[in-house]
Design a protein around this motif. Structure first.
Motif, PDB file in Angstrom:
ATOM      1  N   THR A  15       0.808  -1.236   0.000  1.00  0.00           N
ATOM      2  CA  THR A  15       0.000   0.000   0.000  1.00  0.00           C
ATOM      3  C   THR A  15       0.834   1.276   0.000  1.00  0.00           C
ATOM      4  O   THR A  15       0.284   2.365  -0.225  1.00  0.00           O
ATOM      5  N   ILE A  18       8.021   1.428  -1.259  1.00  0.00           N
ATOM      6  CA  ILE A  18       8.650   0.552  -2.250  1.00  0.00           C
ATOM      7  C   ILE A  18       7.665  -0.536  -2.722  1.00  0.00           C
ATOM      8  O   ILE A  18       7.624  -0.882  -3.901  1.00  0.00           O
ATOM      9  N   ARG A  38      -1.402  -4.433   6.554  1.00  0.00           N
ATOM     10  CA  ARG A  38      -2.242  -4.649   7.734  1.00  0.00           C
ATOM     11  C   ARG A  38      -3.466  -3.739   7.739  1.00  0.00           C
ATOM     12  O   ARG A  38      -4.549  -4.151   8.151  1.00  0.00           O
ATOM     13  N   ASN A  90       8.453  -7.764   0.873  1.00  0.00           N
ATOM     14  CA  ASN A  90       8.829  -6.346   1.003  1.00  0.00           C
ATOM     15  C   ASN A  90       8.462  -5.772   2.368  1.00  0.00           C
ATOM     16  O   ASN A  90       9.163  -4.895   2.870  1.00  0.00           O
ATOM     17  N   TYR A 155      17.187  -4.024  13.571  1.00  0.00           N
ATOM     18  CA  TYR A 155      16.869  -3.881  12.142  1.00  0.00           C
ATOM     19  C   TYR A 155      18.022  -4.434  11.302  1.00  0.00           C
ATOM     20  O   TYR A 155      17.810  -5.217  10.369  1.00  0.00           O
ATOM     21  N   THR A 188      15.656   5.729   1.007  1.00  0.00           N
ATOM     22  CA  THR A 188      14.686   5.870  -0.075  1.00  0.00           C
ATOM     23  C   THR A 188      13.498   6.651   0.487  1.00  0.00           C
ATOM     24  O   THR A 188      13.082   6.379   1.621  1.00  0.00           O
ATOM     25  N   THR A 190      10.105   7.272   1.410  1.00  0.00           N
ATOM     26  CA  THR A 190       8.837   6.535   1.578  1.00  0.00           C
ATOM     27  C   THR A 190       8.253   6.973   2.922  1.00  0.00           C
ATOM     28  O   THR A 190       8.952   7.625   3.717  1.00  0.00           O
TER      29      THR A 190
HETATM   30  N1  NAP Z   1      12.683   3.442   2.752  1.00  0.00           N
HETATM   31  C1  NAP Z   1      13.960   3.158   2.932  1.00  0.00           C
HETATM   32  O1  NAP Z   1      14.837   4.054   3.047  1.00  0.00           O
HETATM   33  C2  NAP Z   1      14.402   1.715   2.993  1.00  0.00           C
HETATM   34  C3  NAP Z   1      15.777   1.452   2.948  1.00  0.00           C
HETATM   35  C4  NAP Z   1      16.208   0.142   3.024  1.00  0.00           C
HETATM   36  C5  NAP Z   1      15.285  -0.894   3.102  1.00  0.00           C
HETATM   37  N2  NAP Z   1      13.963  -0.614   3.141  1.00  0.00           N
HETATM   38  C6  NAP Z   1      13.035  -1.754   3.242  1.00  0.00           C
HETATM   39  O2  NAP Z   1      12.103  -1.681   2.187  1.00  0.00           O
HETATM   40  C7  NAP Z   1      10.861  -2.284   2.600  1.00  0.00           C
HETATM   41  C8  NAP Z   1       9.724  -1.312   2.332  1.00  0.00           C
HETATM   42  O3  NAP Z   1      10.000  -0.128   3.056  1.00  0.00           O
HETATM   43  P1  NAP Z   1       9.202   1.225   2.800  1.00  0.00           P
HETATM   44  O4  NAP Z   1      10.163   2.304   3.089  1.00  0.00           O
HETATM   45  O5  NAP Z   1       8.484   1.174   1.502  1.00  0.00           O
HETATM   46  O6  NAP Z   1       8.167   1.132   4.024  1.00  0.00           O
HETATM   47  P2  NAP Z   1       6.743   1.854   4.258  1.00  0.00           P
HETATM   48  O7  NAP Z   1       6.649   3.063   3.427  1.00  0.00           O
HETATM   49  O8  NAP Z   1       6.590   1.962   5.732  1.00  0.00           O
HETATM   50  O9  NAP Z   1       5.724   0.754   3.715  1.00  0.00           O
HETATM   51  C9  NAP Z   1       5.695  -0.505   4.342  1.00  0.00           C
HETATM   52  C10 NAP Z   1       4.541  -1.319   3.796  1.00  0.00           C
HETATM   53  O10 NAP Z   1       4.565  -2.585   4.457  1.00  0.00           O
HETATM   54  C11 NAP Z   1       3.305  -2.798   5.127  1.00  0.00           C
HETATM   55  N3  NAP Z   1       3.584  -3.607   6.313  1.00  0.00           N
HETATM   56  C12 NAP Z   1       4.345  -3.301   7.408  1.00  0.00           C
HETATM   57  N4  NAP Z   1       4.346  -4.313   8.276  1.00  0.00           N
HETATM   58  C13 NAP Z   1       3.573  -5.302   7.721  1.00  0.00           C
HETATM   59  C14 NAP Z   1       3.206  -6.603   8.121  1.00  0.00           C
HETATM   60  N5  NAP Z   1       3.568  -7.099   9.309  1.00  0.00           N
HETATM   61  N6  NAP Z   1       2.432  -7.343   7.300  1.00  0.00           N
HETATM   62  C15 NAP Z   1       2.018  -6.858   6.109  1.00  0.00           C
HETATM   63  N7  NAP Z   1       2.345  -5.622   5.669  1.00  0.00           N
HETATM   64  C16 NAP Z   1       3.109  -4.861   6.470  1.00  0.00           C
HETATM   65  C17 NAP Z   1       2.782  -1.376   5.389  1.00  0.00           C
HETATM   66  O11 NAP Z   1       1.365  -1.321   5.529  1.00  0.00           O
HETATM   67  P3  NAP Z   1       0.654  -1.539   6.972  1.00  0.00           P
HETATM   68  O12 NAP Z   1       1.364  -0.656   7.944  1.00  0.00           O
HETATM   69  O13 NAP Z   1      -0.765  -1.182   6.733  1.00  0.00           O
HETATM   70  O14 NAP Z   1       0.824  -2.981   7.298  1.00  0.00           O
HETATM   71  C18 NAP Z   1       3.194  -0.704   4.073  1.00  0.00           C
HETATM   72  O15 NAP Z   1       2.316  -1.060   3.035  1.00  0.00           O
HETATM   73  C19 NAP Z   1      11.041  -2.638   4.071  1.00  0.00           C
HETATM   74  O16 NAP Z   1      11.378  -3.996   4.187  1.00  0.00           O
HETATM   75  C20 NAP Z   1      12.207  -1.756   4.519  1.00  0.00           C
HETATM   76  O17 NAP Z   1      12.908  -2.289   5.601  1.00  0.00           O
HETATM   77  C21 NAP Z   1      13.497   0.660   3.086  1.00  0.00           C
END
Ligand code: NAP
Length: 252
Positions: A15, A18, A38, A90, A155, A188, A190
């Motif tokens: 939702t 990434i 969720r 993801n 983490y 990134t 987000t």
């Molecule tokens: N953004 C960065 O700088 C960065 C850098 C390195 C790695 N990452 C990794 O990239 C991935 C995506 O990150 P993002 O920055 O896009 O995060 P985000 O913007 O917080 O989005 C996370 C998504 O995952 C869902 N989610 C979280 N916990 C969940 C669970 N237990 N079950 C199902 N869905 C779940 C959230 O929706 P709900 O809250 O509604 O569940 C949301 O849709 C993560 O694994 C993060 O560690 C991100």
């Protein structure tokens, strides 16, 4: 082969950020996608919006870290598709604090969602991935898996475990036609990082350590996930693609 036509894909955490960028890429490339998160209202909102645009997409409110929800996801895929071509693990969270300030519950939560859930989901979906004959799992790790980047020890541990999970499963499941790879993004933009990156001092420190002098857009990470999901990357397995603007290869 630069398409995902006729591919059936599951993206966890679709939702926002990434995961949402990956969802949009996959649909544009011709895949049929099941995505989870969720928050039920957000899942419904994204699903309705994309269906109005004519996409073949299903949203499901599910917590990857709950075994009942993992069963629900596997049941839906079995009933509706009977096989799965692409799994993108993801969904991930972080609780930003020093190791000494972590409660055991917080520590376990980070590991449950970031490390254990991808393992349990991959295992639960293994028979359906095997049925595909040409399947791809992409795990979203992080620069924090390889270096201390100030994002907290739990983490970093979870993401570094995820890298080895990808390598070991890549070997175990190669004979079943299942490739397993990781993508490791550096900062990134987000919802996960928005408020963190809002701090000028922090942002300047990140930029001064990043040769490309910027952070990534979610679409720059989803492009790599899409490539690893495609048959175009058919000889790549057990690898980790780092997308960090040169941060890890710059010592000064
Ligand atoms: N953004 C960065 O700088 C960065 C850098 C390195 C790695 N990452 C990794 O990239 C991935 C995506 O990150 P993002 O920055 O896009 O995060 P985000 O913007 O917080 O989005 C996370 C998504 O995952 C869902 N989610 C979280 N916990 C969940 C669970 N237990 N079950 C199902 N869905 C779940 C959230 O929706 P709900 O809250 O509604 O569940 C949301 O849709 C993560 O694994 C993060 O560690 C991100």
């Amino acid at each position: 082969m630069w398409k995902l036509n006729n591919k059936k894909a599951l993206i966890t955490g679709g939702t926002k950020g990434i995961g949402k960028a990956t969802l949009l890429d996959f649909l544009d490339l011709g895949a049929e996608v099941l995505f989870t998160a969720r928050n039920q209202d957000e899942v419904k909102y994204v699903e309705t919006d994309l269906r109005k645009k004519g996409h073949k997409v299903k949203g499901m409110s599910a917590d990857s870290a709950r075994s009942e929800d993992v069963k629900k996801i596997a049941f839906w895929i079995k009933e509706n598709w009977n096989s799965l071509d692409i799994l993108v693990n993801n969904a991930g969270i972080n609780i930003r604090k020093q190791a000494k300030d972590y409660s055991e519950e917080e520590f376990r939560k980070v590991l449950e969602i970031n490390l254990i859930a991808p393992f349990e989901l991959s295992r639960a979906l293994y028979p359906l991935l095997k049925e595909s004959g040409k399947a791809s799992i992409v795990n979203v790790a992080s620069s924090a898996a390889m270096q201390d980047v100030g994002t907290g020890t739990p983490y970093a541990m979870s993401k570094s475990g995820l890298l080895q999970q990808s390598r070991s499963l890549a070997v175990e499941w190669a004979a079943d036609g299942i490739r397993v790879n990781s993508v490791s993004p550096w900062f990134t933009i987000t919802p996960l990082t928005e408020s963190y990156l809002h701090n000028d001092e922090r942002m300047n420190a990140i930029l001064s350590n990043t040769p490309l002098k910027r952070v990534a857009e979610a679409e720059e990470i989803s492009a790599i996930i899409s490539f690893l999901a495609m048959d175009k990357s058919s000889f790549i397995t057990g690898q980790n693609i780092v997308a960090d603007g040169g941060m890890s290869i710059s010592a000064l």
